[in-house]
Design a protein around this motif. Sequence first.
Motif, short mmCIF file in Angstrom:
data_model
loop_
_atom_site.label_atom_id
_atom_site.label_comp_id
_atom_site.label_asym_id
_atom_site.label_seq_id
_atom_site.Cartn_x
_atom_site.Cartn_y
_atom_site.Cartn_z
N PRO A 110 0.83 -1.21 0.00
CA PRO A 110 0.00 0.00 0.00
C PRO A 110 0.86 1.26 0.00
CG PRO A 110 -0.04 -1.06 2.16
CD PRO A 110 0.74 -1.96 1.24
N ALA A 111 0.21 2.39 -0.25
CA ALA A 111 0.90 3.68 -0.25
C ALA A 111 1.49 3.95 1.13
CB ALA A 111 -0.09 4.78 -0.63
N VAL A 118 4.81 7.40 -1.32
CA VAL A 118 5.22 6.29 -2.18
C VAL A 118 3.96 5.55 -2.61
CG1 VAL A 118 6.56 4.16 -2.35
CG2 VAL A 118 7.41 6.04 -0.95
N VAL A 119 3.76 5.43 -3.92
CA VAL A 119 2.62 4.69 -4.46
C VAL A 119 3.09 3.82 -5.62
CG1 VAL A 119 0.85 6.38 -3.79
CG2 VAL A 119 1.96 6.57 -6.01
N GLU A 120 2.38 2.74 -5.83
CA GLU A 120 2.63 1.88 -6.99
C GLU A 120 1.48 2.06 -7.96
OE1 GLU A 120 3.28 -2.16 -5.73
OE2 GLU A 120 4.77 -1.55 -4.25
N ARG A 121 1.83 2.14 -9.24
CA ARG A 121 0.82 2.35 -10.27
C ARG A 121 1.21 1.59 -11.53
NH1 ARG A 121 -1.74 3.78 -6.57
NH2 ARG A 121 -2.72 5.76 -6.19
N ARG A 170 10.63 4.27 -10.18
CA ARG A 170 11.32 3.00 -10.36
C ARG A 170 10.41 2.05 -11.13
NH1 ARG A 170 15.27 -0.22 -6.88
NH2 ARG A 170 15.58 1.75 -5.82
N LEU A 171 10.91 1.54 -12.24
CA LEU A 171 10.19 0.54 -13.02
C LEU A 171 10.41 -0.83 -12.38
CD1 LEU A 171 11.37 1.64 -16.58
CD2 LEU A 171 9.23 2.28 -15.45
N ARG A 172 9.35 -1.60 -12.28
CA ARG A 172 9.51 -2.93 -11.71
C ARG A 172 10.41 -3.79 -12.58
NH1 ARG A 172 4.73 -6.23 -8.69
NH2 ARG A 172 6.06 -7.84 -7.80
N SER A 173 10.36 -3.58 -13.88
CA SER A 173 11.19 -4.38 -14.80
C SER A 173 12.67 -3.99 -14.74
CB SER A 173 10.67 -4.22 -16.23
OG SER A 173 10.81 -2.88 -16.66
N LYS A 174 12.98 -2.85 -14.14
CA LYS A 174 14.38 -2.41 -13.97
C LYS A 174 14.56 -2.02 -12.51
CE LYS A 174 14.79 -0.71 -18.66
NZ LYS A 174 15.19 0.38 -19.53
#
Length: 190
Positions: free
Chosen positions: A42-43, A108-111, A161-165
């Motif tokens: 979560p955020a 901090v959030v994920e999208r 930050r990219l999850r793939s990198k």
Amino acid sequence: MSDASELNNSPDDVSKLPAATPLTRAALEIDEYAATLGWDLPARLFALVDSAALRKANPKIAKQLGLAEGDEAGLTPIEQDELPAGMELDKFLGTIAWPDSVAGCALVVERLMLPPGAEQSRPRGASDAQLAEWVANHPKREEVRITAAVLRDGKKEIALRLRSKDVAREVLTGPDLVPGLTDALLATFS
């Protein structure tokens, strides 16, 4: 507020970067901390406090957080309590009021993000739920972690930050990467 000592003791201490501004260093420090926790979380909300003022006002807490003497221009991130479950982020941010001792804040959030040009294939007239499903199933979607940081005076910074990198040297930074998010954070100071 929770103990943020892990933020100041990372092996790759970004707070020592000479070329970065204090706000950039704080955003990168928080990003690095979030990276140690993994994905699908979560955020998280942080207060940003002037390190020198914190040392002067509360030396005991400053010592617990590992603040070194001489970092007069630094910002100390202090993680806040968990965000309320089920509350929309926009509504939650509208409820925040910071005390004067807080110089800034970070979130901090994920999208999911799509590459430029993807909107051309966006379904016309789709509901919010249908658009969310379209993005979630898009073959070129990219999972990202966004650390947005702002100061009372209007300065802003994003670490993306990219999850793939998922490595520190691949983190993108810039003040205008996600302007809607930094504007929402700045509104918590008005």
